[in-house]
Design an enzyme around this catalytic site. Structure first.
Site, PDB file in Angstrom:
ATOM      1  N   LYS A   8       0.857  -1.205   0.000  1.00 37.94           N
ATOM      2  CA  LYS A   8       0.000   0.000   0.000  1.00 37.94           C
ATOM      3  C   LYS A   8       0.884   1.242   0.000  1.00 37.94           C
ATOM      4  O   LYS A   8       2.051   1.203   0.410  1.00 37.94           O
ATOM      5  CB  LYS A   8      -0.930   0.029   1.208  1.00 37.94           C
ATOM      6  CG  LYS A   8      -0.239   0.083   2.591  1.00 37.94           C
ATOM      7  CD  LYS A   8       0.097   1.482   3.083  1.00 37.94           C
ATOM      8  CE  LYS A   8       0.785   1.440   4.463  1.00 37.94           C
ATOM      9  NZ  LYS A   8       1.576   2.603   4.820  1.00 37.94           N
ATOM     10  N   ASP A 134      -2.719  -2.331  10.432  1.00 34.96           N
ATOM     11  CA  ASP A 134      -2.887  -2.225   8.973  1.00 34.96           C
ATOM     12  C   ASP A 134      -3.391  -3.521   8.328  1.00 34.96           C
ATOM     13  O   ASP A 134      -3.694  -3.540   7.140  1.00 34.96           O
ATOM     14  CB  ASP A 134      -1.552  -1.869   8.298  1.00 34.96           C
ATOM     15  CG  ASP A 134      -1.198  -0.398   8.454  1.00 34.96           C
ATOM     16  OD1 ASP A 134      -2.090   0.390   8.822  1.00 34.96           O
ATOM     17  OD2 ASP A 134      -0.036  -0.049   8.185  1.00 34.96           O
TER      18      ASP A 134
HETATM   19  P1  ATP Z   1       4.260  -0.513   7.800  1.00 38.00           P
HETATM   20  O1  ATP Z   1       4.001   0.226   6.523  1.00 38.00           O
HETATM   21  O2  ATP Z   1       3.039  -1.288   8.284  1.00 38.00           O
HETATM   22  O3  ATP Z   1       4.892   0.334   8.857  1.00 38.00           O
HETATM   23  P2  ATP Z   1       6.763  -1.541   7.082  1.00 38.00           P
HETATM   24  O4  ATP Z   1       6.875  -1.500   5.601  1.00 38.00           O
HETATM   25  O5  ATP Z   1       7.349  -0.372   7.802  1.00 38.00           O
HETATM   26  O6  ATP Z   1       5.258  -1.692   7.452  1.00 38.00           O
HETATM   27  P3  ATP Z   1       7.452  -4.319   7.226  1.00 38.00           P
HETATM   28  O7  ATP Z   1       8.143  -4.519   5.934  1.00 38.00           O
HETATM   29  O8  ATP Z   1       6.078  -4.841   7.336  1.00 38.00           O
HETATM   30  O9  ATP Z   1       7.479  -2.789   7.667  1.00 38.00           O
HETATM   31  O10 ATP Z   1       8.360  -5.012   8.362  1.00 38.00           O
HETATM   32  C1  ATP Z   1       8.891  -4.400   9.475  1.00 38.00           C
HETATM   33  C2  ATP Z   1       9.572  -5.467  10.360  1.00 38.00           C
HETATM   34  O11 ATP Z   1       8.662  -6.535  10.624  1.00 38.00           O
HETATM   35  C3  ATP Z   1      10.787  -6.076   9.690  1.00 38.00           C
HETATM   36  O12 ATP Z   1      11.953  -5.541  10.243  1.00 38.00           O
HETATM   37  C4  ATP Z   1      10.674  -7.582   9.950  1.00 38.00           C
HETATM   38  O13 ATP Z   1      11.690  -8.087  10.785  1.00 38.00           O
HETATM   39  C5  ATP Z   1       9.325  -7.803  10.596  1.00 38.00           C
HETATM   40  N1  ATP Z   1       8.496  -8.762   9.820  1.00 38.00           N
HETATM   41  C6  ATP Z   1       7.741  -9.731  10.311  1.00 38.00           C
HETATM   42  N2  ATP Z   1       7.109 -10.412   9.348  1.00 38.00           N
HETATM   43  C7  ATP Z   1       7.464  -9.844   8.179  1.00 38.00           C
HETATM   44  C8  ATP Z   1       7.134 -10.113   6.819  1.00 38.00           C
HETATM   45  N3  ATP Z   1       6.321 -11.109   6.462  1.00 38.00           N
HETATM   46  N4  ATP Z   1       7.665  -9.303   5.882  1.00 38.00           N
HETATM   47  C9  ATP Z   1       8.471  -8.275   6.247  1.00 38.00           C
HETATM   48  N5  ATP Z   1       8.838  -8.008   7.511  1.00 38.00           N
HETATM   49  C10 ATP Z   1       8.341  -8.772   8.484  1.00 38.00           C
END
Ligand code: ATP
Length: 292
Positions: A8, A134
């Site tokens: 997203k 989310d």
């Molecule tokens: P958001 O936009 O909800 O803040 P994000 O893009 O900042 O998400 P993610 O990529 O979802 O962050 O991941 C953040 C942390 O979550 C990573 O450092 C990772 O260790 C952990 N994590 C757990 N499961 C997953 C997964 N399936 N994919 C990615 N990261 C994951």
């Protein structure tokens, strides 16, 4: 079963206040984009959940949101069979694109279908919020207003056709640092979320792009100049507007012209400002109805 877990972007992100429990109350315009991780799920006679991923630094135990989501449903319904899951990540990690949340959403949808649990989308979304704010939106997908801590959702009409350039710089930004330094009470120039909703309802892409704003940029742009540099690069190369998504550091640009978007994509790749660059489009259908 193969499922696409889509990323997203936030076309608008406002923070209203910090609640007593430490969470921030937000108003966000969410948009699913056609950039996705792949989840391949296979039922096994051997109990338990086994996850493998194409990125060695990702946890493959219960710390992965995929395992947490699958385990939550399988435990509730006392499923004695097991599940093997292969996760192929394309969505940048820790980037503000809800990659982990979307993977969890796909796991909820996948377990519900594979074990014929019969849960409706609403019933899945109610459980999904326990894995992350989310995750319900990542089940709903499409264009939506997200309020509360992000879990109160109002579906909106689809965004008019456009091209979306995505650039993730090679830096890490902690979500905790961003919200910790926001000072929500001092924000005076709030994004015009209601105006953006009107523009979406009217089908006006220029009305949407004119109102793109993210209050979290107040913290990240001064701290990490590369975010501002990528934003400017996109606008200089023809984007209607550009913005940081979520708590960053990913930046996206909206283009109304395919040729301009393609040449901006090439320019961003050669600029070396961003480590990961993608050219994509909005996912307009919403839901998981198109996938089997
Ligand atoms: P958001 O936009 O909800 O803040 P994000 O893009 O900042 O998400 P993610 O990529 O979802 O962050 O991941 C953040 C942390 O979550 C990573 O450092 C990772 O260790 C952990 N994590 C757990 N499961 C997953 C997964 N399936 N994919 C990615 N990261 C994951």
């Amino acid at each position: 079963m193969k499922l696409r877990a889509m990323a997203k972007i936030n076309l608008g992100l406002d923070v209203l206040r910090k609640r007593d429990d430490g969470y921030h109350e937000v108003r966000m315009i969410m948009q699913t984009v056609q950039l996705y991780d792949l989840l391949e799920m296979t039922v096994s006679e051997e109990p338990g959940i086994r996850l493998s991923a194409n990125l060695s630094f990702l946890p493959t135990n219960e710390n992965n949101l995929v395992c947490r989501a699958a385990a939550m449903l399988m435990d509730e319904f006392h499923i004695r069979k097991g599940l093997d899951i292969r996760l192929k990540k394309t969505i940048p990690v820790a980037a503000g694109m809800a990659g982990g949340s979307s993977d969890a959403a796909a796991a909820f949808v996948g377990v519900n279908r594979m074990f014929r649990l019969g849960l409706s989308t609403e019933e899945l979304m109610r459980r999904a919020v326990k894995v992350g704010a989310d995750v319900p939106y990542c089940i709903l997908r499409g264009t939506a207003l997200a309020e509360g801590i992000g879990e109160k959702l109002t579906p909106l009409p689809s965004l008019p056709p456009c091209h979306i350039l995505i650039g993730k710089p090679g830096i890490s930004v902690s979500t905790k640092f961003v919200y910790g330094n926001l000072r929500a009470g001092e924000i005076e120039d709030h994004p015009d979320i209601d105006g953006m909703i009107r523009a979406i309802r009217e089908g006006s892409l220029s009305g949407v792009t004119a109102r793109m704003a993210n209050v979290l940029e107040r913290v990240t742009v001064p701290e990490y100049p590369v975010i501002g540099q990528i934003k400017r690069h996109m606008v200089e190369h023809g984007a209607c507007n550009s913005l940081m998504s979520g708590s960053g550091p990913t930046v996206f640009g909206i283009f109304d012209d395919e040729e301009k978007a393609r040449s901006a994509y090439r320019a961003l790749r050669t600029s070396r400002l961003a480590r990961q660059v993608f050219l994509t489009k909005p996912f307009v259908n919403g839901g998981y109805t198109d996938e089997r």
